[in-house]
Design a protein around this motif. Sequence first.
Motif, PDB file in Angstrom:
ATOM      1  N   ARG A 183       0.831  -1.193   0.000  1.00  0.00           N
ATOM      2  CA  ARG A 183       0.000   0.000   0.000  1.00  0.00           C
ATOM      3  C   ARG A 183       0.869   1.247   0.000  1.00  0.00           C
ATOM      4  N   ALA A 184       0.343   2.325  -0.618  1.00  0.00           N
ATOM      5  CA  ALA A 184       1.119   3.555  -0.775  1.00  0.00           C
ATOM      6  C   ALA A 184       1.593   4.124   0.558  1.00  0.00           C
ATOM      7  N   GLU A 249       0.955   3.296 -15.518  1.00  0.00           N
ATOM      8  CA  GLU A 249      -0.224   3.980 -14.977  1.00  0.00           C
ATOM      9  C   GLU A 249       0.222   4.987 -13.913  1.00  0.00           C
ATOM     10  N   ASP A 251      -1.151   7.509 -12.625  1.00  0.00           N
ATOM     11  CA  ASP A 251      -2.113   7.935 -11.611  1.00  0.00           C
ATOM     12  C   ASP A 251      -2.160   6.992 -10.403  1.00  0.00           C
ATOM     13  N   LYS A 252      -1.557   5.808 -10.505  1.00  0.00           N
ATOM     14  CA  LYS A 252      -1.550   4.871  -9.384  1.00  0.00           C
ATOM     15  C   LYS A 252      -0.361   5.113  -8.441  1.00  0.00           C
ATOM     16  N   TRP A 253       0.498   6.043  -8.816  1.00  0.00           N
ATOM     17  CA  TRP A 253       1.691   6.320  -8.034  1.00  0.00           C
ATOM     18  C   TRP A 253       1.538   7.636  -7.275  1.00  0.00           C
ATOM     19  N   ARG A 254       2.182   7.698  -6.116  1.00  0.00           N
ATOM     20  CA  ARG A 254       2.390   9.003  -5.506  1.00  0.00           C
ATOM     21  C   ARG A 254       3.365   9.754  -6.411  1.00  0.00           C
ATOM     22  N   TYR A 258       6.795   8.260  -8.176  1.00  0.00           N
ATOM     23  CA  TYR A 258       6.932   8.134  -9.630  1.00  0.00           C
ATOM     24  C   TYR A 258       8.216   8.802 -10.115  1.00  0.00           C
TER      25      TYR A 258
END
Length: 358
Positions: A183-184, A249, A251-254, A258
Amino acid sequence: MSITFRDILNQKTWNRYEDYIAEGIPQYSKELTNDISEGRKHKKQIRDYLEKHFEIKIISSDLNNEKELLTKGEVVGIDGTIATHKTITGTMAQLGVVAVNYLNEKIQHSYFISEARYKEDIKDVAEYLYAHEPINKVVSNPVLRAALQVRERELGLIDKFKQKYKMYHGPLVPFEMVANPGRAELKILDVTLEILEKIIANKKCFSIVSRSQNDAYIRIGLSLNKGEYVQLKKSVGLEMMEDRTLLKEKDKWREDDYLSVNNFVNLKATKIKIGLIKISQRPYVFQAHEEIFDLAARIIYRDALFQKEKGFPLLIDYADNLCSTFFKASDFNKIIEYQLAKEGEYLSETSEDNLRQK
């Protein structure tokens, strides 16, 4: 080649057990014989391609310097292992890491991780149950692998071994360590990228991969003769850039993650080169810093001569054997199962398949 799922389903079917017994073994044998025959045909073509487009290097028979590095303890083999036990509350894991050289200087570190610890303070029933949903799992398999890989690399950078050559088992820069596992909010990349940058900056680290997932690499390696190695034109960084799932993708990264991974892959990981080496019958992938790439190949080769038929570095087998001895998964599970039984929870915690008579 266009292949559909229906094609795969209908390759070969036996509806009667008698037909399977009569035809199955001959069918398997025939398929394997054909596969081997085709592989041998392609081996010559791959060799011709390698000779045209790559520099195939032959390892010198004079490896006294490399033997001296090994026997004087200047090369350290590092390996690790994970043992896990799944309980209803969460995963419990033991990580074991070993570093050893031929002077028998060794360090064994063990680490314990319990997922339940992060749930014990939850008072609200709904929140407690929500924390047990699969989507909210904290200690997943990718997280545990990343933890083990960090601990292995940390061990090679302690003062005792920092100036020695380190030979790791598996990719030197594992994909999992930059793929943002977990999880982020765990902020795994804050740790993994830092240790990987230190590994690269150390310039004395390399690795041997015993089970490459890339069959194309193995096919290339099979075309080598014994005592040969080749550096591929891909670096680890380029290999990761070509894996379009890594940064696809955004948008799935902080945003910070990224940018950090992008910077690491493009500027740091490109210094780690990928090679193939053949000592005996089976080739192996190895990774090394560009400044010691040829030396790493010679050390790997010389160490593997201690078990020439297998053609794999003995120092890694030694480290792996110590891991299996000191940190047995079966011992860890027996300890957990004993405590469950002592608490009267063994039958409620143990899955049906583990209780099944086999």
